[in-house]
Design a protein around this motif. Structure first.
Motif, PDB file in Angstrom:
ATOM      1  N   LEU A 188      -1.032  -9.440  12.676  1.00  0.00           N
ATOM      2  CA  LEU A 188      -2.208  -9.654  11.705  1.00  0.00           C
ATOM      3  C   LEU A 188      -1.554  -8.562  10.946  1.00  0.00           C
ATOM      4  CD1 LEU A 188      -5.730 -11.127  12.759  1.00  0.00           C
ATOM      5  CD2 LEU A 188      -4.141 -11.873  11.456  1.00  0.00           C
ATOM      6  N   GLY A 189      -1.636  -8.192   9.871  1.00  0.00           N
ATOM      7  CA  GLY A 189      -1.878  -7.043   9.091  1.00  0.00           C
ATOM      8  C   GLY A 189       0.109  -6.381   9.685  1.00  0.00           C
ATOM      9  N   ILE A 190       0.756  -7.133   9.415  1.00  0.00           N
ATOM     10  CA  ILE A 190       2.894  -6.771   9.207  1.00  0.00           C
ATOM     11  C   ILE A 190       2.957  -7.202   7.905  1.00  0.00           C
ATOM     12  CG2 ILE A 190       4.417  -7.076  10.397  1.00  0.00           C
ATOM     13  CD1 ILE A 190       2.545  -5.359  12.019  1.00  0.00           C
ATOM     14  N   ALA A 191       3.067  -8.283   7.697  1.00  0.00           N
ATOM     15  CA  ALA A 191       4.180  -8.785   6.824  1.00  0.00           C
ATOM     16  C   ALA A 191       2.819  -9.591   5.629  1.00  0.00           C
ATOM     17  CB  ALA A 191       4.530 -10.223   7.227  1.00  0.00           C
ATOM     18  N   ASP A 192       1.391  -9.757   5.904  1.00  0.00           N
ATOM     19  CA  ASP A 192       0.586 -10.671   5.298  1.00  0.00           C
ATOM     20  C   ASP A 192      -0.028  -9.594   4.472  1.00  0.00           C
ATOM     21  OD1 ASP A 192      -0.055 -10.079   7.238  1.00  0.00           O
ATOM     22  OD2 ASP A 192      -1.888 -11.444   8.229  1.00  0.00           O
ATOM     23  N   ASP A 193       0.376  -8.406   4.174  1.00  0.00           N
ATOM     24  CA  ASP A 193      -0.522  -7.563   3.812  1.00  0.00           C
ATOM     25  C   ASP A 193      -0.062  -6.367   2.799  1.00  0.00           C
ATOM     26  OD1 ASP A 193      -2.454  -5.470   3.088  1.00  0.00           O
ATOM     27  OD2 ASP A 193      -3.273  -4.999   5.914  1.00  0.00           O
ATOM     28  N   GLU A 194      -0.996  -6.728   1.412  1.00  0.00           N
ATOM     29  CA  GLU A 194       0.250  -6.504   0.700  1.00  0.00           C
ATOM     30  C   GLU A 194      -0.131  -4.083   0.112  1.00  0.00           C
ATOM     31  OE1 GLU A 194      -0.955  -7.484  -3.530  1.00  0.00           O
ATOM     32  OE2 GLU A 194      -0.332  -9.452  -2.484  1.00  0.00           O
ATOM     33  N   GLU A 195      -1.048  -4.222   0.722  1.00  0.00           N
ATOM     34  CA  GLU A 195      -1.928  -2.843   1.182  1.00  0.00           C
ATOM     35  C   GLU A 195      -0.607  -2.326   1.926  1.00  0.00           C
ATOM     36  OE1 GLU A 195      -2.846   1.531   1.217  1.00  0.00           O
ATOM     37  OE2 GLU A 195      -3.179  -0.641  -0.413  1.00  0.00           O
ATOM     38  N   PHE A 196      -0.493  -3.090   3.556  1.00  0.00           N
ATOM     39  CA  PHE A 196       0.190  -2.356   4.541  1.00  0.00           C
ATOM     40  C   PHE A 196       1.722  -2.466   3.993  1.00  0.00           C
ATOM     41  CE2 PHE A 196       4.004  -2.868   8.101  1.00  0.00           C
ATOM     42  CZ  PHE A 196       3.294  -2.417   8.936  1.00  0.00           C
ATOM     43  N   ARG A 197       2.237  -3.328   2.989  1.00  0.00           N
ATOM     44  CA  ARG A 197       3.771  -2.716   2.657  1.00  0.00           C
ATOM     45  C   ARG A 197       4.097  -2.182   1.503  1.00  0.00           C
ATOM     46  NH1 ARG A 197       7.218  -7.990   2.766  1.00  0.00           N
ATOM     47  NH2 ARG A 197       5.952  -9.594   3.917  1.00  0.00           N
ATOM     48  N   ARG A 198       3.171  -1.789   0.834  1.00  0.00           N
ATOM     49  CA  ARG A 198       3.054  -1.081  -0.324  1.00  0.00           C
ATOM     50  C   ARG A 198       3.062   0.822   0.440  1.00  0.00           C
ATOM     51  NH1 ARG A 198      -0.318  -2.665  -3.214  1.00  0.00           N
ATOM     52  NH2 ARG A 198      -2.112  -2.043  -2.184  1.00  0.00           N
ATOM     53  N   ARG A 199       2.446   1.014   1.567  1.00  0.00           N
ATOM     54  CA  ARG A 199       2.045   2.255   1.781  1.00  0.00           C
ATOM     55  C   ARG A 199       3.111   2.573   2.702  1.00  0.00           C
ATOM     56  NH1 ARG A 199      -1.932   1.692   6.344  1.00  0.00           N
ATOM     57  NH2 ARG A 199      -3.633   1.219   4.478  1.00  0.00           N
ATOM     58  N   TYR A 200       3.724   2.006   3.393  1.00  0.00           N
ATOM     59  CA  TYR A 200       5.411   1.635   4.205  1.00  0.00           C
ATOM     60  C   TYR A 200       6.186   1.615   3.074  1.00  0.00           C
ATOM     61  CZ  TYR A 200       1.586   3.209   7.937  1.00  0.00           C
ATOM     62  OH  TYR A 200       1.374   3.292   9.129  1.00  0.00           O
ATOM     63  N   ARG A 201       6.094   0.849   2.119  1.00  0.00           N
ATOM     64  CA  ARG A 201       7.492   0.757   1.143  1.00  0.00           C
ATOM     65  C   ARG A 201       8.688  -0.054   1.650  1.00  0.00           C
ATOM     66  NH1 ARG A 201       9.252   7.538  -0.806  1.00  0.00           N
ATOM     67  NH2 ARG A 201       7.070   7.418  -1.217  1.00  0.00           N
ATOM     68  N   ILE A 202       7.886  -1.348   2.418  1.00  0.00           N
ATOM     69  CA  ILE A 202       8.002  -1.835   2.509  1.00  0.00           C
ATOM     70  C   ILE A 202       9.180  -2.926   1.641  1.00  0.00           C
ATOM     71  CG2 ILE A 202       8.599  -4.687   4.312  1.00  0.00           C
ATOM     72  CD1 ILE A 202       6.491  -2.733   6.028  1.00  0.00           C
TER      73      ILE A 202
END
Length: 353
Positions: free
Chosen positions: A320-334
């Motif tokens: 959870l929270g690795i690839a399925d989280d838009e905020e996580f992707r945005r925060r770490y510039r994925i």
């Protein structure tokens, strides 16, 4: 008299061995903060005997928690590096130049002055030394010798030391794997069209030797994958351009006689195209782990799969929270291609870099 006795008892310090025992049970990040508490605590935490004891305690804790999927998986890294390897608590990240070593438990990292792009990461448990093996020169002719460089840290040394040696010609085709003081990788010798071998680097004595291997073990990177299986070197071989529904498990049974065994396993369902799936190894329960090499380009769940070779069944775990989280992707510039490296049996270490 009772007050004096009580005062004497309260004034007695905690025995040093009890302090050390307490400190070994604390999280690594807390220990890094406690370095500033006193000179005594700083001396204890930085002592090599304490570092080794802390690693042993962390390893025992992991062994006792084999039924928890999040602990069985260990450390997961997202980066543009092609590979991240956990060896004795330190992570070596390979992404051409430079070679970076980090300790996720202490949030410390260092860049190694490796003279080549292909570097393997190893540990000598006898001498308590970390070593980086780098190929410095590539053969221009089929029978040219190769030059290797070894950078060493540990065993009482406070900085990196450098050593070079030559080896017979060979052409590396897989990532490396460190097992019990030996670094292994697959290669052709002397060229890519000749005999398949496993190159074995003795980390302690800094010597290379060749182990004869089946052709299926020494395929191009992405087709066969070297893993540790029950403390032995093994290879997971599958077809890269077909659905991943089965694989061959080759196990090096005897290093001296170069004896290999082979088992074929059918998966209960497809994992997708073979070239998109890798295996970081096994967990303490002996289950073989499979996972996508990269995150999806859009927001989707990221699953890790555990295959039980005895029951021949497979389960999947959603991270959870690795690839399925838009905020996580945005925060770490994925964005774009993002590699995933998993260290199945990583344990905490407070080793200095």
């Amino acid at each position: 008299m009772k007050r004096e006795k009580r005062q004497r008892i309260e004034a007695n310090p905690i025995p040093l061995d009890l302090e050390e025992a307490i400190l070994t049970r604390l999280p690594a990040k807390s220990l890094m903060k406690f370095l500033c508490v006193s000179k005594t605590w700083s001396s204890i935490i930085r002592n090599q005997r304490f570092v080794n004891s802390y690693y042993a305690m962390s390893f025992q804790s992991l062994s006792a928690a084999v039924h928890k999927p999040w602990l069985m998986t260990g450390v997961l890294y997202l980066s543009n590096a092609s590979s991240c390897q956990s060896v004795h608590g330190l992570i070596g990240c390979i992404s051409s130049f430079p070679f970076i070593v980090c300790n996720p438990s202490t949030n410390k990292f260092t860049t190694l002055p490796c003279a080549g792009a292909r570097t393997s990461w190893g540990y000598d448990p006898v001498g308590d030394q970390f070593k980086a093996l780098t190929m410095v020169s590539y053969p221009h002719q089929p029978h040219d010798s190769l030059v290797y460089e070894v950078l060493t840290l540990g065993g009482g040394e406070s900085s990196w030391t450098r050593n070079r040696f030559t080896s017979p010609p060979h052409f590396t085709v897989t990532k490396s794997k460190c097992i019990n003081g030996f670094v292994y990788y697959a290669a052709w010798t002397p060229t890519r069209t000749k005999s398949p071998v496993i190159v074995c680097f003795d980390v302690r004595y800094e010597r290379l030797s060749f182990i004869k291997a089946p052709m299926a073990v020494v395929c191009w990177e992405g087709e066969s994958i070297l893993i540790e299986y029950k403390a032995k070197l093994a290879s997971v071989a599958r077809h890269p351009h077909a659905d991943f529904r089965s694989f061959d498990l080759w196990i090096l049974e005897d290093v001296t006689t170069h004896d290999w065994s082979k088992q074929t396993f059918e998966l209960p369902f497809s994992l997708g195209m073979g070239r998109n799936i890798t295996s970081p190894g096994t967990n303490k329960a002996g289950e073989i782990i499979f996972a996508p090499k990269r995150l999806s380009n859009d927001v989707q769940p990221y699953y890790i799969f555990y295959y039980n070779v005895d029951r021949k069944d497979m389960r999947r775990v959603w991270l959870l929270g690795i690839a399925d989280d838009e905020e996580f992707r945005r925060r770490y510039r994925i964005t774009g291609q993002c590699y995933v490296s998993i260290s199945p049996q990583h344990v905490e270490s407070i080793a200095s870099l």
